[in-house]
Design a protein around this motif. Structure first.
Motif, short mmCIF file in Angstrom:
data_model
loop_
_atom_site.label_atom_id
_atom_site.label_comp_id
_atom_site.label_asym_id
_atom_site.label_seq_id
_atom_site.Cartn_x
_atom_site.Cartn_y
_atom_site.Cartn_z
N ARG A 528 59.19 58.13 24.87
CA ARG A 528 58.49 57.53 26.01
C ARG A 528 59.36 56.50 26.71
NH1 ARG A 528 52.77 55.33 24.17
NH2 ARG A 528 52.85 54.65 26.36
N TYR A 529 60.05 55.65 25.92
CA TYR A 529 60.89 54.60 26.50
C TYR A 529 62.05 55.19 27.29
CZ TYR A 529 64.07 50.56 26.62
OH TYR A 529 64.92 49.56 27.02
N ALA A 530 62.68 56.21 26.73
CA ALA A 530 63.85 56.80 27.39
C ALA A 530 63.46 57.62 28.61
CB ALA A 530 64.64 57.66 26.40
N THR A 531 62.40 58.43 28.46
CA THR A 531 62.05 59.37 29.53
C THR A 531 61.32 58.70 30.68
OG1 THR A 531 61.87 61.13 27.87
CG2 THR A 531 60.87 61.53 30.02
N TRP A 532 60.33 57.86 30.35
CA TRP A 532 59.47 57.33 31.40
C TRP A 532 59.85 55.92 31.84
CZ3 TRP A 532 57.19 61.13 33.54
CH2 TRP A 532 56.79 62.23 32.78
N HIS A 533 60.85 55.35 31.23
CA HIS A 533 61.30 54.03 31.68
C HIS A 533 62.77 54.05 32.08
CE1 HIS A 533 61.40 49.72 32.17
NE2 HIS A 533 62.39 49.62 31.29
N LEU A 534 63.67 54.34 31.12
CA LEU A 534 65.11 54.27 31.42
C LEU A 534 65.52 55.34 32.43
CD1 LEU A 534 66.61 53.58 27.88
CD2 LEU A 534 66.16 51.95 29.71
N LEU A 535 65.22 56.61 32.13
CA LEU A 535 65.63 57.69 33.03
C LEU A 535 64.90 57.62 34.36
CD1 LEU A 535 65.84 60.70 30.53
CD2 LEU A 535 67.69 59.25 31.39
N HIS A 558 70.68 50.02 26.10
CA HIS A 558 69.26 49.73 25.95
C HIS A 558 68.62 50.67 24.92
CE1 HIS A 558 68.78 47.58 30.11
NE2 HIS A 558 69.53 46.92 29.25
N LEU A 559 69.02 51.93 24.94
CA LEU A 559 68.44 52.88 24.00
C LEU A 559 68.92 52.59 22.57
CD1 LEU A 559 66.62 55.33 23.78
CD2 LEU A 559 68.60 56.79 24.15
N ARG A 560 70.20 52.25 22.41
CA ARG A 560 70.70 51.91 21.07
C ARG A 560 70.04 50.63 20.55
NH1 ARG A 560 75.91 53.31 22.96
NH2 ARG A 560 76.50 51.11 23.07
N ALA A 561 69.78 49.67 21.46
CA ALA A 561 69.10 48.44 21.04
C ALA A 561 67.72 48.76 20.49
CB ALA A 561 69.01 47.47 22.21
N ALA A 562 67.00 49.68 21.14
CA ALA A 562 65.69 50.07 20.64
C ALA A 562 65.80 50.74 19.27
CB ALA A 562 65.01 51.00 21.64
N VAL A 563 66.84 51.56 19.09
CA VAL A 563 67.04 52.23 17.80
C VAL A 563 67.33 51.21 16.71
CG1 VAL A 563 68.54 53.82 16.54
CG2 VAL A 563 67.76 54.40 18.83
N GLY A 600 65.31 42.94 24.18
CA GLY A 600 64.19 42.34 24.89
C GLY A 600 63.56 43.27 25.90
N HIS A 601 64.36 44.14 26.55
CA HIS A 601 63.81 45.10 27.50
C HIS A 601 62.84 46.04 26.79
CE1 HIS A 601 66.49 44.21 30.96
NE2 HIS A 601 67.30 43.77 30.00
N PHE A 602 63.23 46.50 25.59
CA PHE A 602 62.38 47.43 24.85
C PHE A 602 61.10 46.75 24.38
CE2 PHE A 602 61.33 49.35 20.64
CZ PHE A 602 60.85 50.56 21.11
N VAL A 603 61.19 45.52 23.90
CA VAL A 603 60.01 44.81 23.41
C VAL A 603 59.03 44.55 24.55
CG1 VAL A 603 59.20 42.67 22.34
CG2 VAL A 603 61.26 43.79 21.48
N ARG A 604 59.53 44.09 25.70
CA ARG A 604 58.64 43.83 26.83
C ARG A 604 58.01 45.12 27.35
NH1 ARG A 604 62.79 40.05 27.71
NH2 ARG A 604 63.97 41.50 28.99
N TRP A 605 58.77 46.23 27.30
CA TRP A 605 58.18 47.53 27.68
C TRP A 605 57.07 47.92 26.71
CZ3 TRP A 605 58.14 51.96 24.70
CH2 TRP A 605 57.65 53.10 25.31
N ALA A 606 57.31 47.72 25.40
CA ALA A 606 56.30 48.06 24.40
C ALA A 606 55.04 47.23 24.59
CB ALA A 606 56.87 47.87 22.99
N ALA A 619 62.64 36.81 28.95
CA ALA A 619 63.85 37.27 29.63
C ALA A 619 64.75 36.08 29.94
CB ALA A 619 63.48 38.01 30.92
N VAL A 620 66.04 36.36 30.05
CA VAL A 620 67.02 35.33 30.36
C VAL A 620 67.28 35.35 31.86
CG1 VAL A 620 69.36 34.51 29.96
CG2 VAL A 620 68.06 35.53 28.08
N ARG A 621 66.99 34.25 32.53
CA ARG A 621 67.19 34.17 33.97
C ARG A 621 68.64 33.86 34.28
NH1 ARG A 621 63.79 33.60 38.14
NH2 ARG A 621 62.04 33.32 36.72
N TRP A 622 69.16 34.55 35.31
CA TRP A 622 70.55 34.33 35.72
C TRP A 622 70.63 33.03 36.52
CZ3 TRP A 622 73.40 34.17 40.36
CH2 TRP A 622 74.79 34.30 40.22
#
Length: 808
Positions: A528-535, A558-563, A600-606, A619-622
Motif C-alpha cells: 500500500r505504501y509503495a503503490t498508493w503513496h510513493l509511486l 523511503h521504501l528501505r526505511a519502511a523495511v 518519518g514519512h512512512f510513520v506519518r503515512w501509517a 517532520a524536520v522543517r528546512w
C-alpha cells in the motif's frame, strides 16, 4: 639512486622504473623489448606498482629467481625468458631448487608441481598424504579415502525443495542445479549444504557457505517455484545479487565497496581509495585526478594530466607516451602521432581516427590528407594505389584486405540475415531498425556490435517472430547494459514505444522487496505504501515525463526505511498496530536505526491511513542551507571553466549552469537544443518561464555544444534533440553520469548549488527567481528568507515612502 627514490618512482611511474631495473640486469634485450614485456605483464595501476615496489626492494630476484616474491614477479621472469633474456633467471622452486616454466605458490613462495602439493593428515585413515578433497564437514581427505555419497545430488535437492514447495518440477530444479553448479563434485556440496540448512531457500541465503547457492535461489525464483525467497543483503537489506563474503555472510558489491572506505589523507573524504601515496596512506579518486601535485602539462596533448614518463623536452601523459611527437600535416597541431602509410606525411592520433565528409567525393570516410577544414579521404588521396579497389557489391573504392565485399555491404548482408523472416523480406515493423543500423557512420563498429553478446540472437528472434516485439518480451532477457542498449535502439528507431525505464525499474524493485518480507501484514503495508503513496506521488510530480535517477533513489530510500522499521518491529514481536510511542522512541535511540528521517514519512503515512495510532514522528522543517557558503571557491571554479580550453566544452557548459544558475544535474541533463535560442545577436536559455540571456563566454559554449554535440552511441543513429546526448540512442545523459562528470572537475554539487542559489536569492525577488530558474515559488521564497532578504517588506517600505512624500 637510493631505494627510497625507487619507491617514490614506483608510485609515480612504475612501468619506467621496472624497465630500468630489468635493463640494468639484462644487457642483450633492448629497452623497447623490455618495456613491451613489462607493459604486458604489469597490467593495471595497482599491479604495476606492486611489481615495481618488489623489484625496488630486492632487484636480485631477477638473477637468482628465488622467492618470497609476489606472483607477478614470477610471471615477469617467465615472460622475459620467453623474449630471449639470458641474464634473467627463471623462477626457482623453494624446496628442490628446480627451474620452473610454470609454478604454484603458497603465500609468496614458489613451488614446482611436485613440491607444491599440500600435505596434511587424512581425517579418514590418519596418514599424512597430499590433500585430494574435503568431506561434507570440511575435513581433509586423501585420494584413497574420498567422502563418497551414492545418492543423486539432484534427487537430494529435489527432496529438500518439495518440503517447501510440494508441486516443484524436478526438471526445473535439475536445470537450475546444472546452471549454478556444473561440476558433479560441486553439485554434491550444494546438496549437502541445502540438506543441512533448508532455511537458505526461504530467506537466509546470506548465510550460504557456497557462492552457487544465491545463484541457485535466483534461478528457482525466476522459474516461479513457490516458497523460494530471494535473500536480502544483510547490511543494506536490498534484494540484489549477493555473492561476496564479508564477516561470515554474503553481501552485495555495494556493501563490499563500503567496507573498504577509508578517510582520504588530502581532502578528508570517506571513500574507497583509488591509490595510496608513498607512505601507504589512502587517496580518494578526486584527489588522484584533481590534485595539482599529481598533474603536469603534457607536451604531447597540452592537457594537465598525470605524468606517465618524462623526456628531454618534458612530461608525457599515458595517452601520449607510446607515440612520437610531431607536427600533423592535416590539422597542424604538435601532438603524438605516426607517419601515414599512403602519403608518408606526419599525422596525429586524432586525425588518424577521425572520420569526416571528403571534400572531393562527399562520402563519410577516414581522413588521409587535406586540411582540417577541407579533409580528403584515402581513395581521393591516392586513387590509383593498389590498396584501393572497387567493392564487388556496391562498386565503391575501399581499402579491402580480402576479395569479399566492403564493411558497409557486409553489414547490410548481416542485418538482412538477422531481421529477414526466412527467405522473405524484412518485416515492415523492423524496416526502420534495418535502415538506421545499415546507415550507421562506422560500419566496422556496427559489425562488432552485432557479433557481441546476445545482440544477434535477440535480433534474429525478433525478425523470425520467435520473440514478440514488445517491452515485456525484452524484460524476460537477463538484465544488463547490452539488453538496455538494444531496447534504446528499438525505441529510438520507432520500433518500440517510449517507456519510462526508471519507473519500470522502481516497480520491479518494489515487487521484489515486498515479496521478500517475512510477514503477511508487513507485505500488505509495504504494498500500500509503495503503490498508493510513493509511486502515485512520483507519477503526479513527473507530469508524464520520465522520472530521474535522483527521484528513483529517494523513493528507494523511503521504501528501505519502511523495511528497516518493519524488520525491527518483527524482531520485537510488534506490528504497526501494536507499536506505541515508547517502542518507536526505543527504536530511534537504538544502534540499529537507519534512515531515521526517511522513516518519518512512512510513520506519518501509517498514521494518516489509520494503520498505526498514538504515534508521533514530527517532520524536520528546512531552515536554510546547512553547509558553509564558499562564494570565493565558487567563482574560482567558474573562472577556470570559462578560460580553461583543455577541458571538454560540454563539461564546461554544464559546470557553469550549475555554478551560475543553480541548476541540478538532473535538470541540466534533460535540456534540449530548443532551450537555446539566438535572436538579435543575443543567446538565451529557457530554464523557466522567462528566458535568461547568457553572457558572451557562456553563450559561445552553448552555441558550440548545439553545433557539435554527439552521443557516444554509434548505432541506430538518429537526430537527437538533447543538448547533452547520452550513451544510448535517442536518450540524454543520465543525471548520475552528469553528476559524476561535474565531480571530476572538482565541483561539489550540493554545496556549489546552495552557494549559487543563496547569492541569487539576495539579489532577485522570489517571483523573478522562480520564473527564470524554473524552481517552485515556495522554494524561492524559502531561499530568499534564508538569505535574509524579504522583497515583500521592501515593496511595502517603498509604498509607504511614496504615500508619505510631500505634495509638490
Amino acid at each position: 639512486m637510493t631505494t627510497a627514490d625507487h619507491l617514490d618512482r614506483a608510485i609515480a611511474d612504475p612501468i619506467s622504473l621496472i624497465t630500468d631495473i630489468v635493463a640494468d640486469a639484462e644487457k642483450e634485450l633492448g629497452t623497447e623489448s623490455i618495456r613491451a614485456v613489462v607493459a604486458a605483464v604489469a597490467g593495471g595501476r595497482a599491479k604495476s606498482r606492486r611489481l615495481a615496489e618488489a623489484l625496488a626492494r630486492r632487484p636480485t630476484v631477477l638473477t637468482d629467481g628465488r622467492s618470497p616474491a609476489p606472483r607477478v614477479v614470477g610471471d615477469l621472469l617467465i615472460e622475459l625468458r620467453k623474449a630471449g633474456a639470458s641474464a634473467i633467471s627463471p623462477p626457482v622452486c623453494t624446496e628442490c631448487g628446480k627451474h620452473l616454466r610454470t609454478f604454484q605458490r603458497r603465500g609468496q613462495d614458489w613451488y614446482c608441481s611436485v613440491c607444491g602439493q599440500e600435505t596434511t593428515e587424512c581425517a579418514a585413515c590418519g596418514n599424512t598424504r597430499r590433500l585430494s578433497s574435503r568431506d561434507r564437514t570440511g575435513r581433509p581427505r586423501c585420494s584413497m579415502c574420498p567422502d563418497t555419497d551414492d545418492r543423486d545430488p539432484i534427487a537430494v535437492i529435489h527432496e529438500v525443495i518439495t518440503t517447501i514447495s510440494p508441486a516443484a518440477d524436478r526438471d526445473v530444479i535439475a536445470a537450475a542445479v546444472r546452471r549454478s553448479a556444473p561440476r558433479p563434485s560441486y553439485q554434491q556440496k550444494l546438496a549437502w549444504a541445502l540438506e543441512e540448512n533448508p532455511r537458505l531457500l526461504t530467506g537466509e541465503g546470506h548465510l550460504a557457505p557456497l557462492r552457487a547457492i544465491p545463484r541457485f535461489i535466483d534461478l528457482l525464483h525466476t522459474a516461479g517455484v513457490a516458497g523460494i525467497q530471494r535473500p536480502t543483503c544483510p547490511r543494506c537489506h536490498r534484494v540484489v545479487r549477493i555473492d561476496k563474503p564479508l564477516d561470515g555472510q554474503r553481501v552485495c558489491r555495494n556493501c563490499i565497496a563500503k567496507s573498504r572506505i577509508e578517510e582520504c589523507v588530502r581532502c578528508g573524504a570517506r571513500r574507497e581509495p583509488a591509490t595510496r601515496d608513498a607512505q601507504g596512506r589512502p587517496l580518494c579518486p578526486n584527489c588522484l585526478v584533481t590534485d595539482p601535485a599529481n598533474l603536469e602539462v603534457c607536451i604531447g596533448c597540452g592537457k594537465r594530466r598525470r605524468v606517465q614518463t618524462r623526456t628531454l623536452d618534458g612530461p608525457l601523459c599515458p595517452n601520449c607516451c607510446p607515440l612520437p611527437i610531431l607536427v600533423c600535416s592535416i590539422c597542424g597541431r604538435t601532438a603524438p602521432g605516426t607517419h601515414s602509410r599512403l602519403t608518408g606525411l606526419p599525422r596525429c592520433g586524432g586525425c588518424d581516427q577521425r572520420q569526416a565528409h571528403c571534400t572531393s567525393c562527399g562520402r563519410l570516410r577516414g581522413i588521409h590528407s587535406g586540411t582540417a577544414d577541407a579533409p580528403v579521404c584515402g581513395p581521393c588521396t591516392t586513387p590509383d594505389a593498389e590498396l584501393w579497389r572497387p567493392c564487388p557489391t556496391c562498386g565503391q573504392a575501399e581499402r579491402l584486405r580480402s576479395s569479399g565485399p566492403c564493411p558497409r555491404c557486409t553489414l547490410k548482408q548481416r542485418l538482412h540475415e538477422l531481421l529477414a523472416n526466412g527467405p522473405d523480406s524484412i518485416p515492415p515493423k523492423l524496416q526502420a531498425l534495418h535502415d538506421a543500423l545499415a546507415g550507421t557512420e562506422r560500419a566496422a563498429t556496427g559489425l562488432r556490435w552485432l557479433s557481441g553478446g546476445i545482440v544477434s540472437t535477440v535480433l534474429s528472434d525478433l525478425g523470425s517472430g520467435r520473440r514478440p516485439l514488445t517491452h515485456e518480451a525484452l524484460d524476460e532477457l537477463p538484465e544488463g547494459k547490452v539488453v538496455e542498449h538494444i531496447r534504446s535502439v528499438l525505441v529510438a528507431t520507432g520500433v518500440l514505444p517510449q517507456r519510462d525505464e526508471q519507473m519500470v525499474r522502481l516497480e520491479r524493485h518494489v515487487k521484489d522487496l515486498v515479496a521478500s518480507h517475512a510477514t503477511v501484514e508487513g507485505r500488505k503495508s509495504l504494498h500500500r505504501y509503495a503503490t498508493w503513496h510513493l509511486l502515485r506521488r512520483l507519477r503526479r510530480r513527473s507530469r508524464g515525463k520520465e522520472i530521474t535517477y535522483y527521484q528513483l533513489r529517494v523513493a528507494r530510500q523511503h521504501l528501505r526505511a519502511a523495511v528497516y522499521l518493519l524488520n525491527w518491529l518483527k524482531g520485537q514481536d510488534l506490528t504497526l498496530a501494536t507499536c506505541r510511542q515508547t517502542d518507536l522512541e526505543r527504536w530511534m535511540t537504538s544502534d540499529d536505526v537507519r534512515l531515521r528521517l526517511e522513516t518519518g514519512h512512512f510513520v506519518r503515512w501509517a498514521l494518516a491511513q489509520k494503520i498505526a495510532r498514538d504515534l508521533s514522528f514530527p517532520a524536520v522543517r528546512w531552515n536554510g542551507p546547512s553547509q558553509a557558503m564558499d562564494d570565493e571557491a565558487r567563482w574560482g571554479t567558474a573562472r577556470r571553466l570559462l578560460h580553461d580550453d583543455t577541458l571538454k566544452p560540454e563539461d564546461r557548459l554544464a559546470g557553469l549552469l550549475l555554478l551560475l544558475y543553480a541548476q541540478w544535474p538532473a535538470v541540466i541533463s534533460r535540456l534540449t537544443v530548443d532551450h537555446i535560442k539566438e535572436t538579435d545577436g543575443a543567446v538565451r536559455i529557457h530554464l523557466g518561464a522567462v528566458p535568461v540571456e547568457l553572457p558572451a563566454p557562456v553563450a559561445d559554449l552553448a552555441l558550440q555544444q548545439v553545433e557539435v554535440r554527439r552521443s557516444h552511441a554509434v548505432l541506430g543513429r538518429t537526430e537527437s534533440p538533447w543538448l547533452f546526448p547520452g550513451g544510448q540512442p535517442g536518450r540524454p545523459i543520465s543525471a548520475w553520469a552528469m553528476g559524476e562528470r561535474l565531480r571530476k572537475l572538482g565541483i561539489r554539487l550540493a554545496e556549489s548549488r546552495s552557494t549559487a542559489l543563496f547569492q541569487l536569492a539576495t539579489e532577485l525577488p522570489a517571483a523573478v527567481l522562480a520564473r527564470t530558474l524554473g524552481i517552485d515559488i515556495t522554494v524561492a521564497v524559502k531561499w530568499q528568507r534564508a538569505a535574509a532578504g524579504d522583497w515583500a517588506a521592501y515593496a511595502a517600505d517603498v509604498s509607504n515612502r511614496i504615500r508619505k512624500a510631500p505634495a509638490p
